[in-house]
Design a protein around this motif. Structure first.
Motif, short mmCIF file in Angstrom:
data_model
loop_
_atom_site.label_atom_id
_atom_site.label_comp_id
_atom_site.label_asym_id
_atom_site.label_seq_id
_atom_site.Cartn_x
_atom_site.Cartn_y
_atom_site.Cartn_z
N ILE A 48 0.87 -1.18 0.00
CA ILE A 48 0.00 0.00 0.00
C ILE A 48 0.90 1.22 0.00
O ILE A 48 1.86 1.28 0.79
CB ILE A 48 -0.89 0.06 1.26
N GLY A 49 0.60 2.18 -0.87
CA GLY A 49 1.45 3.36 -0.89
C GLY A 49 0.90 4.46 -1.76
O GLY A 49 -0.25 4.42 -2.21
N LEU A 50 1.75 5.45 -1.99
CA LEU A 50 1.39 6.59 -2.84
C LEU A 50 2.56 6.93 -3.75
O LEU A 50 3.73 6.83 -3.34
CB LEU A 50 1.03 7.81 -1.98
N VAL A 114 0.71 15.49 -9.07
CA VAL A 114 -0.34 14.48 -8.97
C VAL A 114 0.08 13.44 -7.94
O VAL A 114 1.26 13.11 -7.81
CB VAL A 114 -0.64 13.79 -10.33
N LEU A 115 -0.91 12.94 -7.20
CA LEU A 115 -0.69 11.96 -6.14
C LEU A 115 -1.61 10.77 -6.44
O LEU A 115 -2.82 10.96 -6.55
CB LEU A 115 -1.02 12.59 -4.79
N LEU B 115 -6.21 15.69 -0.50
CA LEU B 115 -5.31 15.20 0.55
C LEU B 115 -5.58 16.07 1.77
O LEU B 115 -5.46 17.30 1.71
CB LEU B 115 -3.87 15.33 0.08
N ILE B 116 -5.97 15.42 2.87
CA ILE B 116 -6.44 16.15 4.06
C ILE B 116 -5.67 15.67 5.29
O ILE B 116 -5.56 14.46 5.52
CB ILE B 116 -7.96 15.91 4.25
N PRO B 117 -5.16 16.61 6.11
CA PRO B 117 -4.42 16.19 7.30
C PRO B 117 -5.33 15.52 8.34
O PRO B 117 -6.51 15.85 8.45
CB PRO B 117 -3.84 17.50 7.85
N ILE B 118 -4.74 14.58 9.08
CA ILE B 118 -5.42 13.92 10.22
C ILE B 118 -4.67 14.30 11.49
O ILE B 118 -3.44 14.34 11.51
CB ILE B 118 -5.38 12.38 10.07
#
Lengths: 152, 152, 152
Positions: A48-50, A114-115, B115-118
């Motif tokens: 799992i990753g980005l 882009v992510l 993309l949102i901080p936690i």
């Protein structure tokens, strides 16, 4: 957890949108480099990753769009030229020509990065998705993209 | 460090912008799945982290906007239709109809991901922020969003 | 692997685009805080990583653009006002004035966040790149940005 980072230099392209998924991901030599770091092999080692691509320029962009019909790229360029016109009367910043300031507007609108999620070593792009380079200058030259892979 | 990834399928919606925060985050069944991975419980186990949503389509988008007054969603759609008009003379890609190519333009403009901080198990959205699905086709059908959570 | 997160409050600014790289990154007090977590010292301890800034508002934006000529910022604002006009006839959401709904459109178009690679403790921005705050309200007040740093 593993991290990998490299710079991919995209060859010069004419103004417009270009599909660069393979150049950035599929055939990238960094996959071999990752091999040496990660015994499972390349991004194949990432369960799992980005995947992050970041273009280090302010007159080009990266975004996600259709990977099939080339008319999507030409039409996207047509809308862009229509809506952010070269040499518009309200632009003062034109030292490098009529395509100078419109290119900056497009850089902020389409974005510098882009992510994309990774699962079991593969980018989780949808069936019809690819990565677009937006080349917004007439003679932009080669473009550097910082690629960062993180995951477990 | 923990990673979690799943796919959330958003039910079909009419063309326009839709608030999908709860569907993607608040009531998502993957929070229970994370429970089993992370003894502290769900995203509650993430002290510092990031939440990523990525839509696997090229005629829909994800972005952040106001979670309160529904007129923000209808007005955003109005601007979008005005500025990226269906059936514009300069679009050649119309195999699937007049809303085909405009939907691609919107996908690149609004973007495929957020993309949102936690912090301490909670998304750090501002008081008035929510996640918008931009459904840019008349009949887009259900939409898949890959959700990735990473953090410590 | 290390994570760090803080909130940086940007002082109130007039409507338009503003270069905030130093305020968000260069002189940020959180670099000292990271010192205490990471013995190598601040972001200097991050060999490979990512820096994320997320603005907790729906009438302001963060994007990447030119860090040199201020006319890029004024021209970007000119295009934005021309293309997303105050008080357009098709906007119904105007409770807070003619700049209310256009600010929301700009928030979704320019985006709420930027993600920038880190290498050997330094942001990998290109030579001409900086971080732009888009202040899309006449009187937006101070703005909160959640900064998250992750890396190894």
């Amino acid at each position: 957890m593993s991290w990998f980072q490299t710079v991919v230099t995209l060859r010069p392209r004419p103004r417009g949108f270009h599909l660069v998924t393979d150049e950035l991901v599929g055939q990238a030599s960094y996959l071999r480099s990752v091999d040496s770091v990660d015994s499972v092999g390349g991004m194949g080692g990432v369960r799992i990753g980005l995947w992050h691509g970041f273009i280090q320029h302010t007159s080009a962009s990266l975004s996600i769009n259709e990977n099939a019909d080339p008319s999507v790229r030409t039409d996207l360029e047509r809308w862009t030229r229509e809506s952010i016109p070269d040499g518009a009367r309200y632009f003062a910043h034109d030292a490098e020509g009529d395509d100078d300031m419109p290119a900056h507007v497009k850089a902020s609108l389409f974005g510098a990065g882009v992510l994309i999620p990774i699962r079991d070593g593969h980018l989780q792009l949808g069936t019809w998705q690819g990565i677009y380079l937006g080349e917004h200058r007439e003679h932009g030259g080669s473009r550097n993209v910082v690629v960062t892979v993180m995951g477990e």
